[in-house]
Structure formats: C-alpha cells, structure tokens
Scaffold this motif. Sequence first.
Motif, PDB file in Angstrom:
ATOM      1  N   TYR A 195       9.155   1.791  -6.912  1.00 28.18           N
ATOM      2  CA  TYR A 195       7.895   1.994  -6.197  1.00 28.18           C
ATOM      3  C   TYR A 195       6.753   1.456  -7.052  1.00 28.18           C
ATOM      4  O   TYR A 195       6.616   1.832  -8.226  1.00 28.18           O
ATOM      5  CB  TYR A 195       7.684   3.482  -5.905  1.00 28.18           C
ATOM      6  CG  TYR A 195       6.331   3.820  -5.323  1.00 28.18           C
ATOM      7  CD1 TYR A 195       5.974   3.402  -4.045  1.00 28.18           C
ATOM      8  CD2 TYR A 195       5.407   4.562  -6.063  1.00 28.18           C
ATOM      9  CE1 TYR A 195       4.739   3.710  -3.509  1.00 28.18           C
ATOM     10  CE2 TYR A 195       4.169   4.883  -5.534  1.00 28.18           C
ATOM     11  CZ  TYR A 195       3.831   4.457  -4.262  1.00 28.18           C
ATOM     12  OH  TYR A 195       2.599   4.760  -3.729  1.00 28.18           O
ATOM     13  N   GLU A 196       5.970   0.563  -6.485  1.00 29.30           N
ATOM     14  CA  GLU A 196       4.850  -0.048  -7.195  1.00 29.30           C
ATOM     15  C   GLU A 196       5.300  -0.670  -8.520  1.00 29.30           C
ATOM     16  O   GLU A 196       4.614  -0.551  -9.546  1.00 29.30           O
ATOM     17  CB  GLU A 196       3.743   0.981  -7.443  1.00 29.30           C
ATOM     18  CG  GLU A 196       3.114   1.544  -6.186  1.00 29.30           C
ATOM     19  CD  GLU A 196       2.298   0.508  -5.428  1.00 29.30           C
ATOM     20  OE1 GLU A 196       1.560  -0.250  -6.071  1.00 29.30           O
ATOM     21  OE2 GLU A 196       2.414   0.451  -4.184  1.00 29.30           O
ATOM     22  N   GLY A 197       6.480  -1.286  -8.509  1.00 27.46           N
ATOM     23  CA  GLY A 197       6.973  -2.009  -9.666  1.00 27.46           C
ATOM     24  C   GLY A 197       7.634  -1.163 -10.747  1.00 27.46           C
ATOM     25  O   GLY A 197       8.060  -1.695 -11.783  1.00 27.46           O
ATOM     26  N   LYS A 198       7.786   0.131 -10.518  1.00 23.32           N
ATOM     27  CA  LYS A 198       8.393   1.016 -11.511  1.00 23.32           C
ATOM     28  C   LYS A 198       9.578   1.755 -10.908  1.00 23.32           C
ATOM     29  O   LYS A 198       9.544   2.136  -9.733  1.00 23.32           O
ATOM     30  CB  LYS A 198       7.358   2.022 -12.026  1.00 23.32           C
ATOM     31  CG  LYS A 198       7.874   2.912 -13.149  1.00 23.32           C
ATOM     32  CD  LYS A 198       6.770   3.832 -13.674  1.00 23.32           C
ATOM     33  CE  LYS A 198       7.303   4.746 -14.776  1.00 23.32           C
ATOM     34  NZ  LYS A 198       6.249   5.663 -15.295  1.00 23.32           N
ATOM     35  N   MET A 252       8.560   1.361   2.192  1.00 23.11           N
ATOM     36  CA  MET A 252       7.766   1.236   0.975  1.00 23.11           C
ATOM     37  C   MET A 252       8.640   1.156  -0.276  1.00 23.11           C
ATOM     38  O   MET A 252       8.182   0.694  -1.323  1.00 23.11           O
ATOM     39  CB  MET A 252       6.806   2.417   0.852  1.00 23.11           C
ATOM     40  CG  MET A 252       5.821   2.542   1.998  1.00 23.11           C
ATOM     41  SD  MET A 252       4.754   3.984   1.815  1.00 23.11           S
ATOM     42  CE  MET A 252       3.798   3.528   0.370  1.00 23.11           C
ATOM     43  N   ALA A 253       9.871   1.636  -0.181  1.00 23.19           N
ATOM     44  CA  ALA A 253      10.823   1.571  -1.302  1.00 23.19           C
ATOM     45  C   ALA A 253      12.217   1.764  -0.734  1.00 23.19           C
ATOM     46  O   ALA A 253      12.396   2.356   0.336  1.00 23.19           O
ATOM     47  CB  ALA A 253      10.517   2.641  -2.348  1.00 23.19           C
ATOM     48  N   GLU A 266       1.998   9.340  -9.055  1.00 21.09           N
ATOM     49  CA  GLU A 266       1.600   7.998  -8.623  1.00 21.09           C
ATOM     50  C   GLU A 266       1.473   7.916  -7.109  1.00 21.09           C
ATOM     51  O   GLU A 266       0.485   7.380  -6.568  1.00 21.09           O
ATOM     52  CB  GLU A 266       2.613   6.978  -9.128  1.00 21.09           C
ATOM     53  CG  GLU A 266       2.326   5.538  -8.741  1.00 21.09           C
ATOM     54  CD  GLU A 266       1.166   4.923  -9.505  1.00 21.09           C
ATOM     55  OE1 GLU A 266       0.727   3.832  -9.127  1.00 21.09           O
ATOM     56  OE2 GLU A 266       0.699   5.562 -10.471  1.00 21.09           O
ATOM     57  N   PHE A 267       2.461   8.436  -6.404  1.00 20.13           N
ATOM     58  CA  PHE A 267       2.466   8.377  -4.942  1.00 20.13           C
ATOM     59  C   PHE A 267       1.296   9.151  -4.344  1.00 20.13           C
ATOM     60  O   PHE A 267       0.571   8.648  -3.475  1.00 20.13           O
ATOM     61  CB  PHE A 267       3.797   8.926  -4.424  1.00 20.13           C
ATOM     62  CG  PHE A 267       3.860   9.100  -2.931  1.00 20.13           C
ATOM     63  CD1 PHE A 267       3.766   8.011  -2.085  1.00 20.13           C
ATOM     64  CD2 PHE A 267       4.025  10.362  -2.374  1.00 20.13           C
ATOM     65  CE1 PHE A 267       3.819   8.168  -0.704  1.00 20.13           C
ATOM     66  CE2 PHE A 267       4.082  10.533  -0.998  1.00 20.13           C
ATOM     67  CZ  PHE A 267       3.975   9.434  -0.161  1.00 20.13           C
ATOM     68  N   ASN A 281      -2.042   7.432  -4.938  1.00 17.71           N
ATOM     69  CA  ASN A 281      -2.221   6.291  -4.048  1.00 17.71           C
ATOM     70  C   ASN A 281      -2.606   6.736  -2.639  1.00 17.71           C
ATOM     71  O   ASN A 281      -3.461   6.117  -1.989  1.00 17.71           O
ATOM     72  CB  ASN A 281      -0.951   5.443  -4.009  1.00 17.71           C
ATOM     73  CG  ASN A 281      -0.721   4.679  -5.294  1.00 17.71           C
ATOM     74  OD1 ASN A 281      -1.639   4.483  -6.088  1.00 17.71           O
ATOM     75  ND2 ASN A 281       0.509   4.252  -5.522  1.00 17.71           N
ATOM     76  N   GLU A 325      -6.162   5.918  -0.794  1.00 16.97           N
ATOM     77  CA  GLU A 325      -6.182   5.252   0.506  1.00 16.97           C
ATOM     78  C   GLU A 325      -7.139   5.943   1.469  1.00 16.97           C
ATOM     79  O   GLU A 325      -7.780   5.299   2.304  1.00 16.97           O
ATOM     80  CB  GLU A 325      -4.774   5.219   1.094  1.00 16.97           C
ATOM     81  CG  GLU A 325      -4.683   4.481   2.421  1.00 16.97           C
ATOM     82  CD  GLU A 325      -3.281   4.497   3.005  1.00 16.97           C
ATOM     83  OE1 GLU A 325      -2.749   3.415   3.295  1.00 16.97           O
ATOM     84  OE2 GLU A 325      -2.723   5.608   3.164  1.00 16.97           O
TER      85      GLU A 325
END
Length: 223
Positions: free
Chosen positions: A102-105, A124-125, A162-163, A166, A170
């Motif tokens: 997720y988001e590159g991690k 999303m993932a 992180e989620f 975000n 938003e």
Amino acid sequence: LYYRALEEQNYAVDIIGVDDDYENYDVVIAPLLYMTKTGTDEKIRSFVKKGGTFITSYFSGIVDEHDLVITGGYPGKLRDILGIWVEESDALPSDSANHFIYEGKEYPAKLLCDLMHLEGAEEMAQYQEDFYAGTPVLTKNAFGAGKAYYVGTRSGNDFYREFIRNCMEERGIRPVLETPEGVEATERFNGDRSILFVLNHNDHPEGIQLRDRRKDLLTGNVY
C-alpha cells in the motif's frame, strides 16, 4: 487498531452507536460490523450518498440483529455500498501472515484474509502470496457523492496510521495538532472559546509548533 491510529495522530473521535445520527460527521468507521441491524445499512447508504466517508473491514455484514446469517453474499446488506462481493475468508494461524503493498510499502495481512471480487469498487492493494495472490485486499468505492472503503484483513499499526491519515487528508480533516510521537493533543470548545490540552507521555521534553497564538493557562505566558 483504528481508534489507536486516530488517537495517536491527534484526530478528534466520537464513539457512537448504530442508532445515533451520522449526519454531523464526515467520516464513520465501523470495523468488524458483524451484525447489521435492520435500518443500519439504510443509514450508512444515505450517509455515503450524501458525501460521507464510510470505512469498514472483514467480518462485516454477516448476520442481522437476530444473529441470523444474511443470505445473498457478503458483506450482506453493505455489498452495494462497498461495491464488492466477499466469496470466502481464509483464517490464518497466529504465526502466519500474507502481505500486501500500500502506497509503495509492504504490510502484513493476518488473522483473516477475505477473498473478494470487485463489483464497481476500485482496488487499492492486493495480496502478494498464496492461492489468492493478486486479488484485492483493500478497496474504495464511489457511492453517490461519498466513498466507502473496505479493509479485507487485519494488518499492523503502521498500516492503519498511514491508511487513516490518507483518508482524513482526502476529506480535508486535520489532526488537532501535529506532535512528536508520545505527545497527545486534544481540544475542547465552549462557545467560540477553545482550550487545547497537550500531554507529553514521554520521559523527556518535546517541542511542538502551535498553529496560532495561545495563552498558557498554567503560567499566563502567551506563545
């Protein structure tokens, strides 16, 4: 885990019940909404259609208020709101984990892993291992003027922080105050007056940056 992610990042949170009014909120989070009481889905549906953000997780929409299984696929009455169909769940041993990016991690997928199909939602993932590698684990569905998110597994604290951050960004929702780790900030209001409480749980001093000028009620100093 969801509450912890909010609290540790100084987002203001109310704990409400399914019978309470959602209209005064921008975001409603209801993880593991196992029991969907009659009318609850309609409240959520109306809330999201009008522009609200709804977040839920695996093991949701399973039974009604009588603990009777809801037929027709999962997550039951929430299926159209979330735009997914959960075919089955893979229960993992306590010492095992799948993973997703997720988001590159990379983050762990533990405990239960929902095997789902998209019915209008956006992936999303996706899972990285096992027979369901490449299938969605995290989704977002545009529903009316709002958004509905589904987290199909249990992950770790880093992911939820992180989620959630975000999702809040938003919606244009900011934390009460940006603080170092271990420093808690909360705000209370009385009419047009607000009082900011800042608590340092660490065993050493920490510096903070205020957004506006404030009077220290303990010392009388203005910062």
